[in-house]
Scaffold this active site. Structure first.
Site, PDB file in Angstrom:
ATOM      1  N   GLU A  47       0.824  -1.213   0.000  1.00 43.12           N
ATOM      2  CA  GLU A  47       0.000   0.000   0.000  1.00 43.12           C
ATOM      3  C   GLU A  47       0.856   1.260   0.000  1.00 43.12           C
ATOM      4  O   GLU A  47       2.090   1.212   0.106  1.00 43.12           O
ATOM      5  CB  GLU A  47      -0.953  -0.045   1.210  1.00 43.12           C
ATOM      6  CG  GLU A  47      -1.927  -1.217   1.091  1.00 43.12           C
ATOM      7  CD  GLU A  47      -3.014  -1.231   2.144  1.00 43.12           C
ATOM      8  OE1 GLU A  47      -2.916  -0.491   3.153  1.00 43.12           O
ATOM      9  OE2 GLU A  47      -3.980  -1.996   1.947  1.00 43.12           O
ATOM     10  N   GLU A  58      -1.505 -10.006  -6.117  1.00 42.26           N
ATOM     11  CA  GLU A  58      -1.429 -10.762  -7.370  1.00 42.26           C
ATOM     12  C   GLU A  58      -0.598 -10.012  -8.393  1.00 42.26           C
ATOM     13  O   GLU A  58       0.188 -10.603  -9.147  1.00 42.26           O
ATOM     14  CB  GLU A  58      -2.840 -10.998  -7.948  1.00 42.26           C
ATOM     15  CG  GLU A  58      -3.794 -11.721  -7.015  1.00 42.26           C
ATOM     16  CD  GLU A  58      -4.605 -10.766  -6.151  1.00 42.26           C
ATOM     17  OE1 GLU A  58      -4.029  -9.802  -5.603  1.00 42.26           O
ATOM     18  OE2 GLU A  58      -5.816 -10.979  -6.014  1.00 42.26           O
ATOM     19  N   CYS A  98      -9.281  -9.081  -7.266  1.00 39.16           N
ATOM     20  CA  CYS A  98     -10.089  -7.929  -7.688  1.00 39.16           C
ATOM     21  C   CYS A  98     -10.129  -7.878  -9.216  1.00 39.16           C
ATOM     22  O   CYS A  98      -9.383  -8.589  -9.914  1.00 39.16           O
ATOM     23  CB  CYS A  98      -9.512  -6.632  -7.112  1.00 39.16           C
ATOM     24  SG  CYS A  98      -8.037  -6.035  -7.970  1.00 39.16           S
ATOM     25  N   CYS A 101      -6.807  -7.141 -10.964  1.00 40.79           N
ATOM     26  CA  CYS A 101      -5.894  -8.289 -10.923  1.00 40.79           C
ATOM     27  C   CYS A 101      -6.328  -9.377 -11.900  1.00 40.79           C
ATOM     28  O   CYS A 101      -5.489 -10.063 -12.482  1.00 40.79           O
ATOM     29  CB  CYS A 101      -5.781  -8.839  -9.511  1.00 40.79           C
ATOM     30  SG  CYS A 101      -4.786  -7.772  -8.457  1.00 40.79           S
TER      31      CYS A 101
HETATM   32  N1  THU Z   1      -5.984  -6.409  -2.487  1.00 41.78           N
HETATM   33  C1  THU Z   1      -5.124  -7.293  -3.083  1.00 41.78           C
HETATM   34  O1  THU Z   1      -3.920  -7.311  -2.792  1.00 41.78           O
HETATM   35  N2  THU Z   1      -5.626  -8.129  -4.017  1.00 41.78           N
HETATM   36  C2  THU Z   1      -6.929  -8.193  -4.382  1.00 41.78           C
HETATM   37  O2  THU Z   1      -7.262  -8.900  -5.319  1.00 41.78           O
HETATM   38  C3  THU Z   1      -7.929  -7.432  -3.627  1.00 41.78           C
HETATM   39  C4  THU Z   1      -7.389  -6.316  -2.800  1.00 41.78           C
HETATM   40  C5  THU Z   1      -5.451  -5.484  -1.487  1.00 41.78           C
HETATM   41  C6  THU Z   1      -5.474  -4.041  -1.905  1.00 41.78           C
HETATM   42  C7  THU Z   1      -5.444  -3.338  -0.567  1.00 41.78           C
HETATM   43  O3  THU Z   1      -4.093  -3.267  -0.129  1.00 41.78           O
HETATM   44  C8  THU Z   1      -6.191  -4.298   0.353  1.00 41.78           C
HETATM   45  O4  THU Z   1      -6.214  -5.551  -0.312  1.00 41.78           O
HETATM   46  C9  THU Z   1      -7.605  -3.866   0.676  1.00 41.78           C
HETATM   47  O5  THU Z   1      -8.320  -3.605  -0.479  1.00 41.78           O
END
Ligand code: THU
Length: 149
Positions: A47, A58, A98, A101
């Protein structure tokens, strides 16, 4: 060709999630990518104080595979995630990639000519939800549309 072991990918994703840098969401995600030679590359979410710049686990794992010249060799991916308590990811609900990704996974899938299996697990539970990328991102746009796969 390496045969995917969903449990091994989820375990590797859990280990990767321990290095999540997620002080804003407090949600740790880990991803493990299986390559055709049986090796794995992993990633965790990364982040940023400018929230929108955050990178998903991912994407980090697939960027690492790409940096190793292995994007075409991606065979499968496992993902886990969970809200952290005292810095440790918790929970038993499987987490899926998500939308962004899914598109990034599709880049590897089309380049390698594989409908990549996506294993969705949790920080602590036994359930692993298995999908093909084509189920998660049907009718995908990708490198094949640009004549690159
Ligand atoms: N996040 C991921 O790393 N991968 C995903 O497919 C969904 C979301 C992370 C982004 C953010 O750092 C945290 O999860 C909350 O959304």
């Amino acid at each position: 060709m390496a045969e995917p072991d969903p449990k091994a990918l989820i375990e590797a994703a859990r280990a990767a999630a321990r290095n999540a840098y997620a002080p804003y969401s407090n949600f740790a995600v880990g991803a493990a990518v299986l390559l055709s030679d049986g090796s794995m590359v992993t990633g965790a979410n990364f982040e940023n104080a400018s929230y929108g710049l955050s990178l998903c686990a991912e994407t980090v794992a697939l960027a690492t595979a790409s940096a190793q010249g292995r994007l075409r060799d991606v065979v499968a991916i496992g993902v886990i995630g969970g809200l952290m308590e005292d810095g440790v990811a918790r929970g038993t609900a499987p987490v899926g990639p998500c939308g962004r990704c899914r598109q990034v996974i599709n880049e590897a899938a089309q380049l390698g000519g594989r409908d990549i299996p996506v294993y969705c697990g949790s920080a602590e539970g036994d359930e692993i939800a298995s999908y093909r990328l084509s189920e998660l991102l049907p009718h995908a746009f990708g490198p094949a549309d640009l004549g690159l796969a």
